[in-house]
Design a protein around this motif. Structure first.
Motif, PDB file in Angstrom:
ATOM      1  N   ASP A   1      -0.144  -0.476   6.395  1.00 43.83           N
ATOM      2  CA  ASP A   1      -0.396  -1.806   5.832  1.00 43.83           C
ATOM      3  C   ASP A   1       0.796  -2.377   5.074  1.00 43.83           C
ATOM      4  O   ASP A   1       0.708  -3.492   4.553  1.00 43.83           O
ATOM      5  N   ARG A   2       1.877  -1.591   4.973  1.00 46.79           N
ATOM      6  CA  ARG A   2       3.080  -2.038   4.259  1.00 46.79           C
ATOM      7  C   ARG A   2       2.747  -2.525   2.853  1.00 46.79           C
ATOM      8  O   ARG A   2       3.136  -3.621   2.437  1.00 46.79           O
ATOM      9  N   CYS A   3       1.994  -1.704   2.156  1.00 48.63           N
ATOM     10  CA  CYS A   3       1.539  -2.086   0.818  1.00 48.63           C
ATOM     11  C   CYS A   3       2.180  -1.187  -0.222  1.00 48.63           C
ATOM     12  O   CYS A   3       2.901  -0.231   0.088  1.00 48.63           O
ATOM     13  N   ALA A   4       1.898  -1.475  -1.484  1.00 47.39           N
ATOM     14  CA  ALA A   4       2.431  -0.688  -2.595  1.00 47.39           C
ATOM     15  C   ALA A   4       1.735   0.660  -2.660  1.00 47.39           C
ATOM     16  O   ALA A   4       0.598   0.829  -2.206  1.00 47.39           O
ATOM     17  N   PHE A   5       2.429   1.628  -3.253  1.00 46.99           N
ATOM     18  CA  PHE A   5       1.917   2.997  -3.350  1.00 46.99           C
ATOM     19  C   PHE A   5       2.198   3.506  -4.756  1.00 46.99           C
ATOM     20  O   PHE A   5       3.303   3.350  -5.274  1.00 46.99           O
ATOM     21  N   LEU A   6       1.175   4.134  -5.374  1.00 46.94           N
ATOM     22  CA  LEU A   6       1.321   4.673  -6.724  1.00 46.94           C
ATOM     23  C   LEU A   6       0.668   6.041  -6.777  1.00 46.94           C
ATOM     24  O   LEU A   6      -0.534   6.180  -6.537  1.00 46.94           O
ATOM     25  N   LEU A   7       1.462   7.052  -7.073  1.00 48.09           N
ATOM     26  CA  LEU A   7       0.975   8.430  -7.203  1.00 48.09           C
ATOM     27  C   LEU A   7       1.142   8.835  -8.652  1.00 48.09           C
ATOM     28  O   LEU A   7       2.267   8.999  -9.140  1.00 48.09           O
ATOM     29  N   GLY A   8       0.021   8.966  -9.375  1.00 47.66           N
ATOM     30  CA  GLY A   8       0.084   9.203 -10.810  1.00 47.66           C
ATOM     31  C   GLY A   8      -0.552  10.504 -11.229  1.00 47.66           C
ATOM     32  O   GLY A   8      -1.512  10.976 -10.611  1.00 47.66           O
ATOM     33  N   SER A   9      -0.030  11.104 -12.285  1.00 48.97           N
ATOM     34  CA  SER A   9      -0.584  12.334 -12.841  1.00 48.97           C
ATOM     35  C   SER A   9       0.115  12.624 -14.159  1.00 48.97           C
ATOM     36  O   SER A   9       1.223  12.157 -14.412  1.00 48.97           O
TER      37      SER A   9
ATOM     38  N   PHE B   1     -10.707   6.080   2.796  1.00 44.42           N
ATOM     39  CA  PHE B   1     -10.824   5.300   4.031  1.00 44.42           C
ATOM     40  C   PHE B   1     -11.466   3.929   3.795  1.00 44.42           C
ATOM     41  O   PHE B   1     -11.785   3.232   4.761  1.00 44.42           O
ATOM     42  N   ALA B   2     -11.696   3.528   2.558  1.00 44.92           N
ATOM     43  CA  ALA B   2     -12.397   2.277   2.274  1.00 44.92           C
ATOM     44  C   ALA B   2     -11.719   1.099   2.969  1.00 44.92           C
ATOM     45  O   ALA B   2     -10.500   0.928   2.878  1.00 44.92           O
ATOM     46  N   PRO B   3     -12.496   0.245   3.677  1.00 51.66           N
ATOM     47  CA  PRO B   3     -11.908  -0.853   4.479  1.00 51.66           C
ATOM     48  C   PRO B   3     -11.546  -2.073   3.641  1.00 51.66           C
ATOM     49  O   PRO B   3     -12.108  -3.165   3.809  1.00 51.66           O
ATOM     50  N   VAL B   4     -10.610  -1.910   2.717  1.00 45.64           N
ATOM     51  CA  VAL B   4     -10.199  -3.001   1.834  1.00 45.64           C
ATOM     52  C   VAL B   4      -9.393  -4.024   2.635  1.00 45.64           C
ATOM     53  O   VAL B   4      -8.469  -3.672   3.365  1.00 45.64           O
ATOM     54  N   ARG B   5      -9.749  -5.297   2.489  1.00 44.86           N
ATOM     55  CA  ARG B   5      -9.026  -6.353   3.193  1.00 44.86           C
ATOM     56  C   ARG B   5      -7.737  -6.713   2.463  1.00 44.86           C
ATOM     57  O   ARG B   5      -7.677  -6.693   1.235  1.00 44.86           O
ATOM     58  N   ASP B   6      -6.725  -7.072   3.241  1.00 44.68           N
ATOM     59  CA  ASP B   6      -5.414  -7.472   2.693  1.00 44.68           C
ATOM     60  C   ASP B   6      -4.937  -6.469   1.658  1.00 44.68           C
ATOM     61  O   ASP B   6      -4.596  -6.809   0.516  1.00 44.68           O
ATOM     62  N   LEU B   7      -4.887  -5.232   2.062  1.00 46.22           N
ATOM     63  CA  LEU B   7      -4.568  -4.150   1.129  1.00 46.22           C
ATOM     64  C   LEU B   7      -3.170  -4.339   0.558  1.00 46.22           C
ATOM     65  O   LEU B   7      -2.184  -4.441   1.295  1.00 46.22           O
ATOM     66  N   GLY B   8      -3.093  -4.371  -0.781  1.00 47.90           N
ATOM     67  CA  GLY B   8      -1.804  -4.543  -1.449  1.00 47.90           C
ATOM     68  C   GLY B   8      -1.350  -3.335  -2.231  1.00 47.90           C
ATOM     69  O   GLY B   8      -0.167  -3.205  -2.546  1.00 47.90           O
ATOM     70  N   LEU B   9      -2.293  -2.410  -2.563  1.00 44.61           N
ATOM     71  CA  LEU B   9      -1.947  -1.237  -3.366  1.00 44.61           C
ATOM     72  C   LEU B   9      -2.889  -0.094  -3.025  1.00 44.61           C
ATOM     73  O   LEU B   9      -4.103  -0.275  -2.960  1.00 44.61           O
ATOM     74  N   VAL B  10      -2.319   1.090  -2.791  1.00 42.98           N
ATOM     75  CA  VAL B  10      -3.096   2.334  -2.734  1.00 42.98           C
ATOM     76  C   VAL B  10      -2.572   3.230  -3.841  1.00 42.98           C
ATOM     77  O   VAL B  10      -1.358   3.360  -4.031  1.00 42.98           O
ATOM     78  N   ALA B  11      -3.480   3.820  -4.601  1.00 43.01           N
ATOM     79  CA  ALA B  11      -3.095   4.652  -5.742  1.00 43.01           C
ATOM     80  C   ALA B  11      -3.928   5.922  -5.732  1.00 43.01           C
ATOM     81  O   ALA B  11      -5.093   5.920  -5.312  1.00 43.01           O
ATOM     82  N   LEU B  12      -3.335   6.997  -6.193  1.00 40.12           N
ATOM     83  CA  LEU B  12      -4.004   8.295  -6.276  1.00 40.12           C
ATOM     84  C   LEU B  12      -3.697   8.903  -7.626  1.00 40.12           C
ATOM     85  O   LEU B  12      -2.540   8.938  -8.055  1.00 40.12           O
ATOM     86  N   TRP B  13      -4.744   9.383  -8.286  1.00 35.92           N
ATOM     87  CA  TRP B  13      -4.566  10.018  -9.584  1.00 35.92           C
ATOM     88  C   TRP B  13      -4.733  11.530  -9.437  1.00 35.92           C
ATOM     89  O   TRP B  13      -5.725  11.992  -8.886  1.00 35.92           O
ATOM     90  N   ASP B  14      -3.767  12.292  -9.939  1.00 33.74           N
ATOM     91  CA  ASP B  14      -3.790  13.752  -9.989  1.00 33.74           C
ATOM     92  C   ASP B  14      -3.902  14.348  -8.585  1.00 33.74           C
ATOM     93  O   ASP B  14      -4.901  14.973  -8.230  1.00 33.74           O
ATOM     94  N   ASP B  15      -2.845  14.174  -7.797  1.00 33.19           N
ATOM     95  CA  ASP B  15      -2.876  14.623  -6.407  1.00 33.19           C
ATOM     96  C   ASP B  15      -2.890  16.135  -6.266  1.00 33.19           C
ATOM     97  O   ASP B  15      -3.192  16.651  -5.189  1.00 33.19           O
TER      98      ASP B  15
END
Length: 719
Positions: A341-349, A301-315
């Motif tokens: 936010d219409r930003c990039a998404f990266l799900l890695g594992s 939930f971190a309030p990052v401004r101008d969010l361009g990427l959300v990423a998650l490792w080992d979902d």
């Protein structure tokens, strides 16, 4: 208007009409006359926008709405949207004085909006206090919290408790650093090992919003690859957020980001940091001083401004599933943020979950994988030992470890450390008769008998009584064997077999982060494997049947994920790295490990679940509680027309090892659980129906006589 609402001093906004009707019928009407418009006599109120719309910190569903309060003139300057406030709330002690509602207990809340008029025609209570003029709740965060609450049939206040950390005055008074200019775009580096890795980084650096499911190659370079993805996003002038399963993974990415970006360009949000430091980091992010955030589950939930990427490792890690209401999963929250936010998404594992495979199958995300020759070059050699091999192996029958495993350990110790993964911590959690394999039970309470160290008597895992003269009630035998041997017992056995080699254990009591590259035996439970300098020379994955045999839909997927996480720490096959897994070779997860093909395994699992109508193809909710309460709830809820109810069935109190199951009913109570399943597209309707029914149940008196009912949307365990 209900008595509770009158005592609170405001009108409800945003609640479903059906829910409001039930609330109004269930609570007696207030005695305050409402024929005339309300006035404030003798009260100095704000001259402009004198009404504050407040979300009170009450995590109960029938109060999940906004309340209107009057803004005193002395609080006008500080009472801005997003600040923390205190208001009087609650029935029983309120009174009207000078046209204002007073009394009730003080409760925390957030000021959501300032308005010129209220939709409520009765007298309004005034704001009691502005806790701090620091606005901590932005419109974006409020919208995200509302979306999460709606998806999980929870309350907005509960989600905000997860999203906004507790206030720390000293951290709030400390000024945040000035923001740094965007860094230059990084070189692809190890991303060149993947077919579209360099293109993914270029899209991030140019301000694009690519969405990818990333199957990372084994080895330690995943943290550097994530750091370069963050750096590329920052180079475009946008912010980045990465959520990781534990503090050890955060520390590795923290070091990688410092190496790639330098100091001061990212914030770390973990519970281990302490309240003052964590809140200070969170404020620096909210104020825009820092644009990159990494952290554990709460950082989603971190309030990052101008969010361009959300990423998650080992979902697939259990740590990503929040245990506090409404129990959201970090993957789903980041998916909501990517859409909002219409930003990039990266799900890695290193592995691949069925949910990740569904994102690719639906076309929402693109696969980010390496060619097979790259996979073979990076992965260790995997060998298997099945039931037939164990039956013919005298060493395995006598000491549980097959000959192939002993040979792999002996050879690996010539070149470096050897990892031994056992599915249980402790000594011997489960014992059985050596002749007929009947579980060893306590004569007093039928609980599971456990072995103790140094040859002590057996002890019951439930009542704690010792058993010195056990015999099998089925066949009369006196010999016992371990069904699943714990980490400490395994370490003891290996220590006797290799007396000149140091033995280290890593588990719940003490989790090691790293171990030296010198020869040693490292015995670890799944998820607690330390990283070895230069990689492990070999790894043993013991008692595979214990993980594969769990009565759970995700048993095979979880076993493969845990095996791959351990095997990824072993040196490549070209450098002599070998992995021995003790499990039936013909089983699908074992074959996927041998071929190092977690994506193929996930795709096949997804196809089977689609045929059976199981998640993630369908949406599912669990309703648990005493049998009568569950039956009453299911009769009252207005489920979607395409919903299917499975059960109810009795809920097990303990796990197979005798430990108390998470979320089990209170001691002495026998609960049942029903699963409600809906096809794709009806998940929102299901969550809304469950939330409305639960809110009406609470409004009728909180906890009815026949017991509480717990509702969880998308339960991780439906076995």
């Amino acid at each position: 208007m209900s008595g509770e609402n009158e005592q609170a001093g405001g009108g409800a906004q945003g609640a479903p009409p059906e829910q409001l009707a039930l609330i109004r019928e269930s609570v007696r009407k207030a005695a305050v006359p409402r024929a005339k418009p309300r006035t404030w006599r003798g009260a100095a109120l704000a001259k402009e926008l004198p009404v504050a719309r407040v979300l009170v910190d009450k995590g109960v569903l029938h109060l999940d709405r906004y309340f209107d309060y009057a803004v005193p003139e002395e609080l006008d300057a500080d009472a801005r949207p997003g600040v923390r406030v205190r208001v009087r709330f609650g029935a029983g002690r309120g009174r009207v004085r000078d046209g204002r509602r007073e009394g009730g207990g003080l409760i925390d809340g957030f000021l959501v909006e300032r308005r010129a008029e209220s939709d409520y025609s009765g007298p309004l209570a005034a704001l009691a206090q502005v806790v701090s003029p620091e606005p901590v709740l932005s419109e974006e965060l409020l919208g995200l919290a509302r979306a999460v609450a709606d998806r999980y049939a929870g309350s907005l206040a509960d989600v905000l408790q997860l999203a906004v950390p507790p206030r720390n005055a000293r951290a709030e008074r400390r000024p945040s650093p000035e923001p740094l200019p965007p860094p230059p775009a990084p070189a692809p580096g190890p991303w060149e090992r993947y077919a579209h890795g360099a293109a993914f980084l270029e899209a991030l650096a140019s301000g694009g919003a690519p969405r990818a499911v990333w199957n990372a190659l084994p080895g330690p370079l995943w943290s550097e690859e994530l750091a370069r993805a963050v750096a590329a996003t920052l180079a475009s002038g946008r912010g980045a957020l990465v959520v990781l399963p534990d503090g050890r993974a955060v520390a590795r990415l923290d070091a990688a980001l410092t190496e790639v970006l330098g100091e001061g360009r990212h914030a770390v949000l973990t519970a281990d940091a302490g309240p003052e430091k964590r809140y200070g980091e969170w404020l620096a992010v909210r104020r825009g001083s820092v644009r990159a955030v990494i952290g554990t589950r709460a950082a989603m939930f971190a309030p990052v401004r101008d969010l361009g990427l959300v990423a998650l490792w080992d979902d697939g890690d259990d740590s990503h599933s929040e245990q506090h209401a409404p129990q959201p999963h970090a993957r789903e929250v980041l998916l909501l943020r990517a859409a909002q936010d219409r930003c990039a998404f990266l799900l890695g594992s290193w592995s691949c979950t069925v949910e990740a495979a569904q994102l690719v199958e639906s076309g929402w995300a693109r696969p980010l994988i390496a060619a097979r020759d790259q996979v073979r070059a990076a992965a260790p050699l995997v060998r298997t030992v099945g039931d037939g091999d164990l039956a013919r192996d005298e060493a395995a029958r006598a000491a549980r470890l097959p000959t192939l495993a002993w040979q792999a350990v002996r050879e690996g110790l010539r070149h470096g450390p050897v990892l031994v993964q056992v599915p249980r911590r402790g000594y011997v959690p489960r014992l059985a008769c050596a002749a007929c394999r009947a579980p060893a039970r306590c004569r007093h309470c039928a609980g599971p008998l456990e072995g103790q160290e140094s040859g002590a008597a057996l002890r019951c895992g439930w009542c704690g009584r010792e058993e010195g003269a056990w015999h099998c009630p089925e066949c009369g035998g006196f010999r016992l064997r371990a069904q699943v041997v714990g980490a400490r017992r395994t370490a003891e056995e290996l220590g006797r077999a290799f007396p000149a080699v140091p033995v280290r254990t890593s588990g719940r009591e003490q989790v090691l982060d790293t171990v030296p590259g010198a020869p040693a035996l490292v015995v670890s439970t799944p998820g607690a494997e330390p990283v070895a300098e230069g990689g492990y020379a070999a790894a043993l994955l013991l008692d595979g049947w214990a993980m594969l045999g769990r009565p759970d839909l995700r048993a095979g997927e979880d076993a493969l994920r845990r095996w791959i996480a351990a095997a990824a720490l072993v040196r490549p096959q070209a450098a002599g790295g070998t992995v021995v897994v003790v499990a039936e070779p013909t089983l699908r997860p074992v074959q996927a490990l041998v071929r190092w093909d977690p994506v193929g395994h996930a795709v096949r699992e997804l196809g089977e679940r689609a045929e059976l109508g199981f998640p993630p193809v369908s949406r599912m909710a669990a309703v648990a509680g005493p049998g009568e309460a569950v039956a009453e709830f299911l009769r009252a809820v207005e489920l979607p027309g395409d919903a299917e109810v499975l059960g109810p069935v009795p809920m097990p109190v303990t796990t197979a090892a005798g430990a108390r199951r998470p979320g089990a009913p209170p001691p002495g109570e026998h609960w049942e659980r029903a699963l409600v399943r809906v096809p794709p597209g009806s998940g929102a309707a299901l969550a809304s129906a469950l939330k409305t029914a639960q809110a009406a149940r609470m409004a009728r008196g909180g906890k009815p006589e026949n017991g509480v009912v717990r509702v969880r949307v998308d339960p991780p365990d439906i076995g």
